[in-house]
Scaffold this active site. Structure first.
Site, short mmCIF file in Angstrom:
data_model
loop_
_atom_site.label_atom_id
_atom_site.label_comp_id
_atom_site.label_asym_id
_atom_site.label_seq_id
_atom_site.Cartn_x
_atom_site.Cartn_y
_atom_site.Cartn_z
N ARG A 226 -17.55 -11.56 69.07
CA ARG A 226 -17.13 -12.22 67.81
C ARG A 226 -18.23 -12.27 66.76
O ARG A 226 -18.28 -13.17 65.92
CB ARG A 226 -16.61 -13.63 68.09
CG ARG A 226 -15.31 -13.64 68.88
CD ARG A 226 -14.47 -14.88 68.64
NE ARG A 226 -13.32 -14.88 69.55
CZ ARG A 226 -13.31 -15.45 70.75
NH1 ARG A 226 -14.37 -16.08 71.18
NH2 ARG A 226 -12.24 -15.38 71.50
N LYS B 234 -19.20 -4.33 53.78
CA LYS B 234 -17.94 -3.68 54.13
C LYS B 234 -18.17 -2.78 55.35
O LYS B 234 -19.05 -1.92 55.33
CB LYS B 234 -17.43 -2.83 52.98
CG LYS B 234 -16.67 -3.61 51.95
CD LYS B 234 -15.88 -2.67 51.05
CE LYS B 234 -15.11 -3.43 50.00
NZ LYS B 234 -14.31 -2.51 49.17
N GLU C 58 -23.35 7.97 42.93
CA GLU C 58 -23.18 6.51 43.05
C GLU C 58 -24.30 5.78 42.30
O GLU C 58 -24.10 4.67 41.80
CB GLU C 58 -23.18 6.08 44.53
CG GLU C 58 -22.02 6.66 45.34
CD GLU C 58 -20.70 5.87 45.24
OE1 GLU C 58 -20.66 4.85 44.52
OE2 GLU C 58 -19.72 6.31 45.87
N LYS D 180 -25.61 -3.58 43.00
CA LYS D 180 -24.60 -3.80 44.04
C LYS D 180 -24.65 -5.24 44.53
O LYS D 180 -23.62 -5.89 44.72
CB LYS D 180 -24.86 -2.83 45.20
CG LYS D 180 -23.93 -3.01 46.40
CD LYS D 180 -22.71 -2.12 46.35
CE LYS D 180 -21.71 -2.44 47.47
NZ LYS D 180 -21.52 -1.34 48.40
N GLU E 166 -13.92 -9.49 48.03
CA GLU E 166 -13.03 -8.69 47.21
C GLU E 166 -11.80 -9.49 46.79
O GLU E 166 -10.67 -9.02 46.90
CB GLU E 166 -12.59 -7.45 48.00
CG GLU E 166 -12.26 -6.27 47.14
CD GLU E 166 -12.26 -4.96 47.93
OE1 GLU E 166 -11.85 -4.97 49.10
OE2 GLU E 166 -12.70 -3.94 47.38
N ARG F 24 -15.62 -7.09 42.44
CA ARG F 24 -16.02 -6.00 43.32
C ARG F 24 -15.25 -4.72 43.03
O ARG F 24 -15.72 -3.62 43.33
CB ARG F 24 -15.81 -6.42 44.78
CG ARG F 24 -16.52 -5.57 45.78
CD ARG F 24 -16.74 -6.34 47.08
NE ARG F 24 -17.49 -5.53 48.02
CZ ARG F 24 -18.24 -6.02 49.00
NH1 ARG F 24 -18.33 -7.32 49.19
NH2 ARG F 24 -18.89 -5.22 49.81
N ASN G 272 -15.31 0.47 42.34
CA ASN G 272 -14.42 1.60 42.59
C ASN G 272 -14.32 2.55 41.40
O ASN G 272 -13.49 3.45 41.41
CB ASN G 272 -13.02 1.08 42.95
CG ASN G 272 -12.99 0.46 44.33
OD1 ASN G 272 -13.69 0.90 45.23
ND2 ASN G 272 -12.19 -0.57 44.48
N HIS H 12 -13.34 6.07 41.98
CA HIS H 12 -12.91 6.19 43.37
C HIS H 12 -11.40 6.38 43.54
O HIS H 12 -10.98 6.90 44.57
CB HIS H 12 -13.38 4.98 44.18
CG HIS H 12 -14.84 5.04 44.53
ND1 HIS H 12 -15.83 5.04 43.57
CD2 HIS H 12 -15.48 5.13 45.72
CE1 HIS H 12 -17.01 5.10 44.18
NE2 HIS H 12 -16.83 5.16 45.47
N HIS I 272 -10.97 9.46 45.63
CA HIS I 272 -10.40 9.42 46.98
C HIS I 272 -9.20 10.35 47.11
O HIS I 272 -9.02 11.00 48.14
CB HIS I 272 -9.99 7.99 47.33
CG HIS I 272 -11.09 7.17 47.91
ND1 HIS I 272 -11.15 5.80 47.83
CD2 HIS I 272 -12.21 7.53 48.61
CE1 HIS I 272 -12.23 5.35 48.44
NE2 HIS I 272 -12.90 6.38 48.90
N HIS J 76 -17.94 13.11 49.48
CA HIS J 76 -17.57 11.87 48.81
C HIS J 76 -18.18 11.72 47.41
O HIS J 76 -17.47 11.47 46.43
CB HIS J 76 -17.94 10.66 49.68
CG HIS J 76 -17.62 9.34 49.04
ND1 HIS J 76 -16.33 8.92 48.80
CD2 HIS J 76 -18.42 8.35 48.55
CE1 HIS J 76 -16.34 7.74 48.21
NE2 HIS J 76 -17.59 7.36 48.04
#
Lengths: 381, 381
Positions: free
Chosen positions: B134, B156, B198, B239, B249, B254, B258, B261, B265, B279
């Site tokens: 956990r 993330k 990025e 960041k 988020e 946040r 993107n 993106h 993506h 990417h």
């Protein structure tokens, strides 16, 4: 002593316990008829959300239909994911199936996973909710007494691995818990008693008056009378207090909930987590042992240990190794199984011991030899 | 403009960025020689912890030995778990392998998972850390520019499923990030450029002066000179600001990360997430498109869109559909791939658009038809 007058409706008979976690407080509703009202209760709290029911193939047969109808009527567009009943379902393989089902149903982060079932379903569905799209909301609808008073509250989720139980999981609080006492009508007497062990635990930890109340009222609780709602609500309130004090199991407060669990888990593990000894039964023996161990170390009065065992036995629960059908594993096996448990801290064993009924505390440095000496005396009971 | 004088030691050349999250603040150290110093940096912060290194079979060959020696010397009793290199490693199957390895190594909640590798390793190892017992602590040692400026910071974690990328995971903050710029020495020029996309993103989101600095200094950054440390540190600082404003988020802040993106993506997905378009290249095209889309909607000056594309092209990055080798999927396929993305909200598409360089914002209700019209013009570039 609580006076219970007959309520005129299910809603009136409902008790609400709030778990006041900062930023994620949630309600636990306890009482009859909550599955039938689930759609309304959920829709009022989470407008616009859709719901995926996760349940097992036993519960699906008699409760999922009513829940689905209630969610459907409330516009929650329910879909259902059914997994096999039983502890083996708490696996990586089934987890992947549930997560994949939620994604296939195109559920988003604000949608709800509704866990309908006992502790296995709650742990599995809660874990799936916590990792799908990095965290969906979820609602617990526990259908066993054990789940209503213990696992559905507090946010522990998880699965087992071949190396041990609950070694993988997250802390992920539910957004709502609906403990429908009607759901307990179909629970076997044995499983009701097993859940009762966790109810008694709350009295033993820090609420001597509640333990005394149980000594007087366990008959009505186990007969599923109105006293059952009071017992569940008191248990949830106690659990909520501990969870708020120690959400992530870092301050030590939450460890008190493990009263009876170090011995209990070892016994469960040694009997293969099967029908020979179900969880609450292991906890009952473990609690009786924790008090006898405390008495043998001079920490609490022997009379307290006797009173604990007498009450658990009166409730129809096992309290001694000799109460387990068949042979019990030897001491070294049991100690090793305690050592595999998460409660080990660098070789010393952690036990929850007690200075009396309602006076449990965390003992962090119990030497394995003291456990060996105690277990030898347990063999003679 | 930052003036860079030659530091006398690696430690002196190290920049520290703090991510000031309440209750779980952590340091990002950026500079040369950090893998060699990792043991000392970790042991000073987490006394008594043990460390399990998770890395891939490419990185294991040239960096894991030095890291292991450093952790060993600091008394962290390192053990290593090696997984296959590549995006396919972000799977349930490999996750289970890593978790099982951590449990087999008897790591406890206070012990550390040390992720040594690019974004795949950081996402996978961070996810494994978050669910083992956990939640174990973890340290990110990102070895690609992309991971140093993006995925290693912010918590993330995740894996892919056959239904999409990063659909399963958690938010789990690292306890420390060590961005060793020496590790970038072996990075291919193509992957360095992809990571640079990025870096440029942070200028485009809300830091026009940084974008202007990059226009002047991208040559030195891509030549891996001292300007690289400044670029990484500025990116991590940006960041960190966004992550603190929106850890889970939920506030929308946040989402700005993107930028580029949604288009990116879809292009990556349509080319199979392979060597045809990696990417950062997808993000570069996506950012150029986000600015052209913004200009076509009258939101930003066409000159800004041209300036963005010109800079990315100067850095050696693709900026148009025509820059992708081979055929590009048709518009409906791309839109469907955007729709599968987590950024969809009930049928309307979310894009990060811009009113100018350094003025990005979240547009929540872009109609699919506006995207169709825009994509038609993109085919002619």
């Amino acid at each position: 002593m609580t006076t219970l007058s007959a309520p005129r409706s299910d809603a009136e008979a409902t008790t609400t316990v709030v778990v006041p976690l900062a930023g994620k407080a949630y309600d636990i509703l306890i009482g009859p008829g909550l599955i039938a009202r689930a759609g309304a209760e959920i829709a009022a709290r989470f407008p616009g959300a859709r719901a995926s029911i996760v349940t097992d193939d036993t519960v699906a047969g008699h409760l999922a239909g009513a829940l689905n109808a209630s969610l459907e009527a409330a516009g929650l567009e329910p879909q259902t994911i059914v997994v096999p009943a039983g502890e083996k379902t708490k696996s990586f393989a089934v987890l992947e199936t549930v997560v994949d089902g939620l994604i296939a149903q195109r559920r988003e982060r604000g949608d709800l996973v509704v866990a309908l079932g006992g502790g296995v379903i709650g742990d599995l569905a809660g874990f799936a909710a916590s990792i799908t799209r990095r965290g969906m909301r979820f609602v617990q609808i526990p259908t066993s007494l054990l789940a209503q008073v213990d696992s559905s509250v507090g946010g522990k989720t998880g699965i087992n691995t071949p190396r041990g139980k609950n070694l993988v999981g997250t802390f992920h609080q539910p957004s709502l818990v609906l403990a429908d006492t009607d759901a307990l009508a179909s629970l076997s007497p044995r499983h009701l008693r097993a859940g009762y062990a966790e109810v008694a635990k709350y009295g033993l930890i820090d609420d001597a008056p509640f333990f005394a109340w149980l000594e007087r009222n366990h008959g009505e609780v186990l007969a599923r009378g109105p006293a059952l709602t009071h017992a569940v609500a008191t248990s949830c309130r106690a659990k909520a207090r501990v969870v708020v004090a120690d959400e992530f199991e870092t301050t030590g407060a939450r460890a008190l909930l493990n009263l009876g669990h170090t011995f209990g888990h070892a016994l469960e593990a040694s009997t293969g987590y099967g029908e020979r000894l179900i969880h609450g039964e292991g906890v009952a023996i473990g609690m009786a042992q924790a008090f006898r161990f405390s008495a043998s170390l001079g920490l609490c009065a022997p009379a307290d240990a006797e009173r604990v065992a007498a009450h658990l036995a009166a409730a129809g629960l096992p309290t001694r190794l000799a109460d387990i059908p068949g042979d019990v594993a030897d001491d070294e096996t049991l100690i090793a199984l305690m050592g595999q448990d998460k409660k080990v801290k660098r070789g010393r064993l952690t036990f929850i011991l007690a200075r009396g009924i309602g006076e449990a505390y965390v003992a962090n440095d119990v030497p394995p030899d003291a456990v060996r000496a105690f277990l030898a005396t347990e063999r003679t009971l």
